[in-house]
Design a protein around this motif. Structure first.
Motif, short mmCIF file in Angstrom:
data_model
loop_
_atom_site.label_atom_id
_atom_site.label_comp_id
_atom_site.label_asym_id
_atom_site.label_seq_id
_atom_site.Cartn_x
_atom_site.Cartn_y
_atom_site.Cartn_z
N TYR A 463 3.02 -12.61 7.85
CA TYR A 463 2.60 -14.54 8.15
C TYR A 463 1.30 -14.58 7.21
O TYR A 463 0.07 -13.59 7.79
CB TYR A 463 2.26 -14.04 10.02
CG TYR A 463 1.45 -15.16 10.64
CD1 TYR A 463 2.46 -15.33 11.28
CD2 TYR A 463 0.69 -15.30 10.92
CE1 TYR A 463 1.93 -16.85 12.24
CE2 TYR A 463 -0.31 -16.61 11.47
CZ TYR A 463 0.86 -16.74 12.29
OH TYR A 463 0.44 -18.09 12.93
N PRO A 464 1.12 -15.70 7.19
CA PRO A 464 0.56 -16.36 5.83
C PRO A 464 -0.60 -16.60 6.28
O PRO A 464 -1.34 -16.63 7.54
CB PRO A 464 0.78 -18.15 6.57
CG PRO A 464 1.97 -18.33 7.30
CD PRO A 464 2.04 -17.35 7.89
N GLY A 465 -1.49 -15.44 5.36
CA GLY A 465 -2.64 -15.44 5.30
C GLY A 465 -3.19 -14.01 6.06
O GLY A 465 -4.78 -13.91 6.32
N LYS A 466 -2.52 -13.57 6.48
CA LYS A 466 -2.50 -12.49 7.53
C LYS A 466 -2.31 -10.64 7.04
O LYS A 466 -1.03 -10.96 6.03
CB LYS A 466 -1.95 -12.56 9.52
CG LYS A 466 -2.54 -13.61 9.69
CD LYS A 466 -3.66 -13.03 10.55
CE LYS A 466 -4.25 -13.87 11.27
NZ LYS A 466 -3.69 -14.45 12.64
N GLU A 467 -3.17 -9.55 7.19
CA GLU A 467 -2.89 -8.90 7.35
C GLU A 467 -1.18 -8.65 7.54
O GLU A 467 -0.65 -8.66 8.87
CB GLU A 467 -3.33 -7.80 7.82
CG GLU A 467 -3.17 -6.53 7.28
CD GLU A 467 -3.81 -5.72 6.23
OE1 GLU A 467 -4.64 -4.40 5.64
OE2 GLU A 467 -5.01 -6.83 5.24
N PRO A 468 0.01 -8.31 6.48
CA PRO A 468 1.11 -7.81 7.03
C PRO A 468 1.11 -6.42 7.86
O PRO A 468 0.35 -5.67 7.90
CB PRO A 468 1.92 -7.86 5.70
CG PRO A 468 0.87 -8.26 4.76
CD PRO A 468 -0.33 -8.02 5.06
N ILE A 469 1.92 -6.27 8.71
CA ILE A 469 2.10 -5.29 9.97
C ILE A 469 3.68 -4.74 9.62
O ILE A 469 4.56 -5.25 9.17
CB ILE A 469 2.48 -6.08 11.21
CG1 ILE A 469 0.68 -6.25 11.43
CG2 ILE A 469 2.33 -5.29 12.28
CD1 ILE A 469 0.46 -7.57 12.60
N ALA A 470 3.67 -3.38 9.67
CA ALA A 470 4.98 -2.69 8.65
C ALA A 470 5.26 -2.39 10.12
O ALA A 470 4.30 -1.24 11.06
CB ALA A 470 4.83 -1.72 7.99
N ALA A 471 6.74 -1.74 10.74
CA ALA A 471 6.77 -0.89 12.44
C ALA A 471 8.29 0.02 11.26
O ALA A 471 8.74 -0.18 10.73
CB ALA A 471 8.28 -2.33 12.88
N VAL A 472 7.68 1.47 11.13
CA VAL A 472 8.24 2.48 10.71
C VAL A 472 9.47 3.02 11.98
O VAL A 472 8.41 3.43 12.98
CB VAL A 472 7.24 3.50 10.15
CG1 VAL A 472 8.24 4.47 10.07
CG2 VAL A 472 6.28 2.92 9.23
N ILE A 473 10.13 2.74 11.54
CA ILE A 473 11.49 3.50 12.62
C ILE A 473 12.32 4.59 12.19
O ILE A 473 12.75 5.04 10.88
CB ILE A 473 12.78 2.16 12.85
CG1 ILE A 473 12.18 1.06 13.07
CG2 ILE A 473 13.56 2.26 14.16
CD1 ILE A 473 12.50 -0.20 13.00
#
Ligand SMILES: NC(=O)c1ccc[n+]([C@@H]2O[C@H](COP(=O)([O-])OP(=O)(O)OC[C@H]3O[C@@H](n4cnc5c(N)ncnc54)[C@H](O)[C@@H]3O)[C@@H](O)[C@H]2O)c1
Length: 543
Positions: A463-473
C-alpha cells in the motif's frame, strides 16, 4: 520453530543497525526459543524506537553507540547490519570484546579491509558467519544436493538474470560506501555459481555503466521504499552490467544486472547446465524446474520455500539464524564462512574493476599470502557436502491443482474472507493489526481450513507509503508478518481507493495482483494481473 537445546542456554544477541535488514534479523532472532535480543543499536532514534516497539521489553538495552553495545558482558553475539562501509570497524570491535558475529554481506567495500578483517577474525576463536542467506535456503540447498548427487554431471554453465527496481538508500549509490552495485547485490549470485560449479573463479570480464541512474540528483524507483520520491545524489555506481566469469575447470557463467526496471516483471532467474545436458532453472527464489540429460524431461522439483524463512524477510533467513546458533554451540565453521564469502566478493570486485578499466581481470590480482594460507588450512570446507534442505511439504492427492491455481485460490479465499463478511468496516486502515484480526478469524474458519489444507504460499500486500505486510500460508494456516524485503509468491498492490473499495465490499478491481501469476492469453494484450483478476472475479462470482 527451532527446538530449545537440552542445555537450556539462552544466547543474548545484540543488533547493530536497525534498517530494513536489521529489523529482519531482529524478527528472526525473536522467533528462536534459545535466543534473546538483549540490546539494539542504531544512530537514529526512530530506528531504535521502532525496534523497541517490536520487542516490547523495556529491559532491552537501546543505544546509539555500538561501542557500548559491544562492551556489554552479557552479550554472546553481535549481529552487524549497518551500511557496508561500517561493517569491519564494528565487527572487529565485537570480536575483540569476545562476541561471535553474524556479519551482513558484503564483508567490506574493498579488498584491503576484507582481508585485514578475515586475518584478524581467524586469529581468534570467534564464530563469524556472513549474511550469505541463500546458502541457508531450501531451494538452493535442494539444487546443491542434486548437483552433489551428480544429476548434472559437472556443472559447466551458470547464469543469473537480475532485472529489478532500485534500492532506497543513499549509501548504496556511493562506491566508497557500498563497494558498488555488483558487490552489494550480486555477491549472493556469484556465491551460488561457485557453490554449484565447485571450482574456483579464474578470470572475469564485464561491461556496465549508467544508463538511467546518473547525474547530480536523480529520482530512483524502488517499489518497497517508504518514500517513493527518493532523490539520490551523485550516484557513482553502475545501474546495469553484464558479467562473464570463467572457472579453473573451464566452466563459464554470466550474470545480467539491471537496477532501473519499473514494475519488475519476472524477478530473479538462476540457471545451471551440466555436462550431461541437464538444465535447472530457479525463478523468483520459489520455483525450481529441472530437466534434460538422462532424465529427459522437464519437471518441477518440490521445495519448501516457506519454512526456511517463516516470512521474516528473505528466503533462508530463519535457517540462517538457526544455524548461526548451532555454530555458536559447536564452534564449527559456518556454511557461509568468511573464506567462502571472500571468494564471491572477489568476483564482484573483479567485475567492477573490469568495467572501470575495460579489460579482463584475473582473480589472482586479489591474491594474498595470508588468505592463501587460510584457504589451504580450510580447504576441506570447499569440498564438503552441503547441508540438507528441509524436506519439501507433501502435497495431498486432492490438492493436485497447479501452483498457479493454488496461489490464486489462496488469494481469492483471503480476499473473500476479508471482504465477504465485511469484518473490518468501511475504510479500516491498511495496518498490520487489521490483517492480524482478519487472520485470526480466517484461521478459526473450519470451511476455509478444509479447503486450504496443503496450501503453502506467501502473499505480500502493499500500500503506498506503508510497510508491506506478508501473509504466510502454511498448510492453510495464516500468519501475518511484517515484510519489507519481499519473499514474494504473489504480490498484491492496493491503491488507496482500492483498499477502501475492498473494505466496502463493492469491488476489487483496484487490487493488483502480480508475481507468480502467468498469462494464458496473448501476453501482448493481457497484463498478468488482468488475467488473475479474471480468475478471481470468476471464483468470487462462483461462490
Ligand atoms: N543478506 C541480504 O540479503 C541483505 C539484504 C539487505 C541488506 N543487506 C546488507 O545489510 C546491511 C544493511 O542494509 P539495510 O538495507 O538494512 O541498510 P539501511 O540503510 O536500511 O539500514 C542501516 C541502518 O544502520 C544505521 N547505522 C548506520 N551507521 C551506524 C552506526 N555506526 N552505528 C549504528 N547504526 C548505524 C542506520 O541509521 C540505518 O538505520 C548492508 O550491508 C546491506 O548490504 C543484506
Amino acid at each position: 520453530m527451532a527446538k530449545m537445546a537440552a542445555d537450556g542456554k539462552i544466547f543474548n544477541i545484540g543488533i547493530v543497525g536497525l534498517g530494513d535488514n536489521g529489523m529482519m534479523h531482529l524478527n528472526g532472532f525473536k522467533k528462536l526459543p534459545d535466543c534473546r535480543v538483549a540490546a539494539v543499536c542504531d544512530k537514529r532514534d526512530e530506528a531504535r524506537e521502532r525496534a523497541m516497539g517490536v520487542l516490547k521489553d523495556s529491559s532491552v538495552v537501546s543505544t546509539p553507540d555500538y561501542k557500548k553495545l559491544c562492551a556489554m558482558p552479557e552479550l554472546d553475539a553481535v549481529c552487524v547490519c549497518t551500511p557496508t562501509f561500517t561493517h569491519t570497524p564494528i565487527a572487529s570491535l565485537a570480536i575483540e570484546c569476545g562476541k561471535d558475529v553474524l556479519l551482513e554481506k558484503p564483508i567490506a567495500p574493498n579488498i584491503e579491509e576484507v582481508d585485514a578483517f578475515i586475518v584478524k577474525a581467524f586469529k581468534t576463536d570467534r564464530i563469524v558467519q556472513v549474511g550469505l542467506v541463500y546458502r541457508y535456503c531450501n531451494l538452493y540447498r535442494t539444487l546443491a544436493a542434486m548437483v552433489e548427487k551428480g544429476d548434472f554431471g559437472d556443472v559447466m554453465m551458470a547464469y543469473c538474470k537480475e532485472y529489478r527496481d532500485n534500492f532506497p538508500t543513499q549509501w548504496f549509490f556511493e562506491t566508497e560506501k557500498s563497494g558498488g552495485a555488483l558487490l552489494d547485490k550480486n555477491c549472493h549470485h556469484f556465491d551460488l555459481f561457485s557453490w554449484f560449479i565447485r571450482s574456483r573463479p579464474y578470470r572475469v570480464f564485464a561491461m556496465g555503466g549508467q544508463h538511467v541512474v546518473k547525474g547530480k540528483s536523480v529520482k530512483v524507483n524502488c517499489s518497497y521504499a517508504p518514500d517513493q520520491n527518493l532523490m539520490i545524489k551523485n550516484p557513482d555506481i553502475v545501474d546495469h552490467a553484464f558479467v562473464l566469469v570463467e572457472y579453473e575447470n573451464g566452466a563459464r557463467a554470466n550474470l545480467g544486472l539491471c537496477m532501473y526496471e519499473v514494475d519488475p516483471l519476472e524477478g530473479l532467474e538462476i540457471g545451471i547446465i551440466g555436462s550431461n545436458g541437464s538444465h535447472a532453472l530457479a525463478k523468483r527464489d520459489v520455483t525450481l524446474n529441472a530437466g534434460g540429460g538422462p532424465q529427459g524431461m522437464m519437471r518441477e522439483v518440490p521445495v519448501d520455500y516457506v519454512s526456511d524463512n517463516l516470512g521474516i524477510g528473505h528466503i533462508g533467513a530463519h535457517i540462517q539464524h538457526v544455524e548461526f546458533v548451532q555454530r555458536m554451540r559447536d564452534r564449527r565453521q559456518p556454511f557461509a564462512s568468511l573464506l567462502r564469502a571472500r571468494e564471491s566478493m572477489v568476483v564482484c570486485m573483479a567485475a567492477e574493476r573490469s568495467i572501470k578499466e575495460k579489460r579482463e581481470v584475473k582473480i589472482s590480482e586479489y591474491d594474498s599470502p595470508a588468505i592463501k594460507r587460510l584457504m589451504k588450512k580450510y580447504a576441506a570446507e570447499f569440498e564438503s557436502a552441503s547441508p540438507s534442505p528441509l524436506p519439501a511439504p507433501r502435497r495431498p492427492k486432492e490438492a493436485k491443482a497447479s501452483r498457479e491455481k493454488e496461489l490464486v485460490d489462496a488469494f481469492v479465499t483471503l480476499v473473500r474472507l476479508l471482504m465477504g463478511k465485511r469484518p473490518l468496516g468501511k475504510a479500516a486502515p491498511f495496518a498490520r493489526d487489521t490483517f492480524v484480526a482478519a487472520a485470526k478469524r480466517i484461521n478459526a474458519d473450519s470451511a476455509y481450513l478444509k479447503m486450504a489444507k496443503g496450501l503453502n504460499t506467501v502473499v505480500t500486500f502493499e500500500y503506498p507509503g506503508k510497510e508491506p505486510i506478508a501473509a504466510v500460508i502454511r498448510d492453510g494456516k495464516l500468519e501475518i508478518v511484517p515484510s519489507r524485503t519481499v519473499v514474494e509468491e504473489a504480490r498484491v498492490i492496493f491503491t488507496e481507493k482500492g483498499w477502501e473499495e475492498l473494505q466496502a465490499g463493492d469491488s476489487i478491481y483496484r487490487v493488483f495482483l502480480s508475481g507468480n501469476i502467468k498469462v494464458d492469453g496473448d501476453p501482448g494484450k493481457l497484463r498478468p494481473y488482468t488475467e488473475a483478476f479474471l480468475r478471481i472475479g470468476k471464483s468470487l462470482s462462483a461462490d
